[in-house]
Design a protein around this motif. Structure first.
Motif, PDB file in Angstrom:
ATOM      1  N   HIS A 189      43.040  65.512  36.667  1.00  0.00           N
ATOM      2  CA  HIS A 189      42.172  65.805  35.521  1.00  0.00           C
ATOM      3  C   HIS A 189      42.321  67.259  35.069  1.00  0.00           C
ATOM      4  O   HIS A 189      42.787  68.118  35.810  1.00  0.00           O
ATOM      5  N   GLN A 190      41.894  67.497  33.832  1.00  0.00           N
ATOM      6  CA  GLN A 190      41.937  68.830  33.246  1.00  0.00           C
ATOM      7  C   GLN A 190      40.572  69.522  33.398  1.00  0.00           C
ATOM      8  O   GLN A 190      39.532  68.906  33.176  1.00  0.00           O
ATOM      9  N   LEU A 191      40.610  70.800  33.764  1.00  0.00           N
ATOM     10  CA  LEU A 191      39.388  71.592  33.864  1.00  0.00           C
ATOM     11  C   LEU A 191      39.345  72.601  32.722  1.00  0.00           C
ATOM     12  O   LEU A 191      40.307  73.330  32.482  1.00  0.00           O
ATOM     13  N   ILE A 192      38.259  72.605  31.994  1.00  0.00           N
ATOM     14  CA  ILE A 192      38.026  73.640  30.980  1.00  0.00           C
ATOM     15  C   ILE A 192      37.580  74.896  31.721  1.00  0.00           C
ATOM     16  O   ILE A 192      36.542  74.905  32.378  1.00  0.00           O
ATOM     17  N   CYS A 193      38.379  75.947  31.653  1.00  0.00           N
ATOM     18  CA  CYS A 193      38.127  77.143  32.454  1.00  0.00           C
ATOM     19  C   CYS A 193      37.257  78.147  31.707  1.00  0.00           C
ATOM     20  O   CYS A 193      37.544  78.482  30.553  1.00  0.00           O
ATOM     21  N   ILE A 194      36.222  78.609  32.379  1.00  0.00           N
ATOM     22  CA  ILE A 194      35.406  79.701  31.858  1.00  0.00           C
ATOM     23  C   ILE A 194      35.873  80.963  32.556  1.00  0.00           C
ATOM     24  O   ILE A 194      35.668  81.143  33.755  1.00  0.00           O
ATOM     25  N   GLU A 195      36.525  81.838  31.819  1.00  0.00           N
ATOM     26  CA  GLU A 195      37.220  82.965  32.428  1.00  0.00           C
ATOM     27  C   GLU A 195      36.296  83.997  33.068  1.00  0.00           C
ATOM     28  O   GLU A 195      36.734  84.826  33.853  1.00  0.00           O
ATOM     29  N   ILE A 196      34.992  83.973  32.714  1.00  0.00           N
ATOM     30  CA  ILE A 196      34.079  84.932  33.334  1.00  0.00           C
ATOM     31  C   ILE A 196      33.801  84.577  34.790  1.00  0.00           C
ATOM     32  O   ILE A 196      33.268  85.386  35.540  1.00  0.00           O
ATOM     33  N   ASN A 201      39.718  78.158  37.983  1.00  0.00           N
ATOM     34  CA  ASN A 201      40.185  76.771  38.130  1.00  0.00           C
ATOM     35  C   ASN A 201      40.231  76.327  39.592  1.00  0.00           C
ATOM     36  O   ASN A 201      40.823  75.298  39.913  1.00  0.00           O
ATOM     37  N   GLN A 202      39.623  77.069  40.473  1.00  0.00           N
ATOM     38  CA  GLN A 202      39.541  76.715  41.892  1.00  0.00           C
ATOM     39  C   GLN A 202      38.109  76.311  42.219  1.00  0.00           C
ATOM     40  O   GLN A 202      37.160  77.051  41.957  1.00  0.00           O
ATOM     41  N   SER A 220      44.596  73.349  34.289  1.00  0.00           N
ATOM     42  CA  SER A 220      43.838  73.838  33.133  1.00  0.00           C
ATOM     43  C   SER A 220      44.790  74.202  32.005  1.00  0.00           C
ATOM     44  O   SER A 220      45.855  74.775  32.244  1.00  0.00           O
ATOM     45  N   ARG A 221      44.401  73.862  30.799  1.00  0.00           N
ATOM     46  CA  ARG A 221      45.152  74.288  29.624  1.00  0.00           C
ATOM     47  C   ARG A 221      44.238  74.863  28.539  1.00  0.00           C
ATOM     48  O   ARG A 221      44.717  75.387  27.536  1.00  0.00           O
TER      49      ARG A 221
END
Length: 299
Positions: A189-196, A201-202, A220-221
């Motif tokens: 599956h794809q994870l929408i990453c919140i960069e803060i 993505n872990q 993640s993309r």
């Protein structure tokens, strides 16, 4: 300069009471100390301010002129003291609050809205940012943070509530992609990453029944630094997202987002209100903290 100001206050008190002894009683010092202050002031100015006799005191011409200035200085100092006491003891002046945009909109504003409306002598500034804000540089009175800054002795931290993390997705996304029964299934599956978030993505998960820990690194993309945008992306079916439960309460209640892997828990956090460390906090800060604690306790 400070000695002059002290001398002016003593001089105004002597004239007001008409005697050294009356001034001494008001100021809580000895009569000789009052006399010494007047002599020092006269020596500094190079003029005689008071005619002294065994029966009474009278002002010289220079003393009469100087008395008006002395009264103004004492009055200004008293007004300043009153204003400082008001800022300390009353809900007046300015209050600067730092929070994240999501917490601000979803919780801090609802918590403080009624309280703000009841105290219109209080000017409130909200700084909403996902980055760390230096409380001293930005003159912040209260910061809402997920970390207590316990290594900084200049700050005091007040826990508000425990905050759970959830892994969620839209029903649409879950219908169109492989089922998720175990953490290992997340690899598909794809994870929408919140960069803060650190290691965005872990994901670390703990099985509720066995307490077994599992770490998964997802693909993640899509990346963003904004929780509102991440929530919208997830609702539109672009992937799973790791969110604070309190940030998506409405979406969970409406069914727009649903929790996956309910038999597992993600690490939780504590939400803190942080203030500068003071011996005595102004009333506006202590009352604001009380309102925030009450809100989060009730919710």
């Amino acid at each position: 300069m400070l000695d002059n100001l002290r001398g002016m206050a003593v001089f105004a008190s002597v004239v007001g009471h008409g005697s050294f002894s009356g001034s001494a009683r008001e100021l809580g010092i000895t009569t000789s100390a009052v006399s010494q202050q007047i002599r020092s002031l006269e020596n500094e100015l190079g003029v005689v301010l008071l005619h002294r006799s065994t029966r009474k005191l009278s002002l010289t011409e220079a003393g009469e002129s100087f008395y008006e200035s002395a009264k103004d200085v004492v009055s200004a100092a008293e007004q300043g003291r009153i204003k400082v006491n008001q800022l300390r003891d009353e809900l007046a002046g300015s209050l600067r609050v730092s929070t994240t945009p999501e917490l601000g909109v979803n919780h801090i504003l609802p918590a403080l809205s009624t309280w703000m409306a009841a105290h219109d002598d209080l000017s409130v500034t909200y700084l909403a940012d996902n980055h760390y804000i230096d409380m001293i540089d930005e003159r912040i009175d209260i910061a809402i943070r997920m970390s207590p800054s316990i290594n900084d002795s200049s700050l005091s931290s007040y826990p508000l509530t425990d905050v759970r993390q959830l892994l969620v997705a839209s029903p649409q996304y879950l219908r169109q992609h492989p089922k998720i029964n175990t953490p290992k299934d997340l690899a598909d599956h794809q994870l929408i990453c919140i960069e803060i978030m650190k290691d965005a993505n872990q994901i670390d998960m703990i099985q509720t029944e066995t307490n077994k820990k599992t770490r998964v690194k997802m693909n993640s993309r899509i990346y963003t630094n904004n929780v509102f945008m991440a929530t919208t992306l997830a609702k539109e079916g672009h992937g799973l997202v790791r969110m604070m439960e309190m940030d998506i309460k409405k979406e969970l209640e409406s069914g727009e987002l649903v929790e996956v892997l309910t038999g597992y828990q993600l690490p939780s956090f504590v939400l803190y209100a942080v203030t500068l460390n003071r011996d005595q906090q102004p009333a506006k800060i202590t009352r604001c903290l009380e309102v925030l604690k009450k809100y989060f306790h009730a919710n």
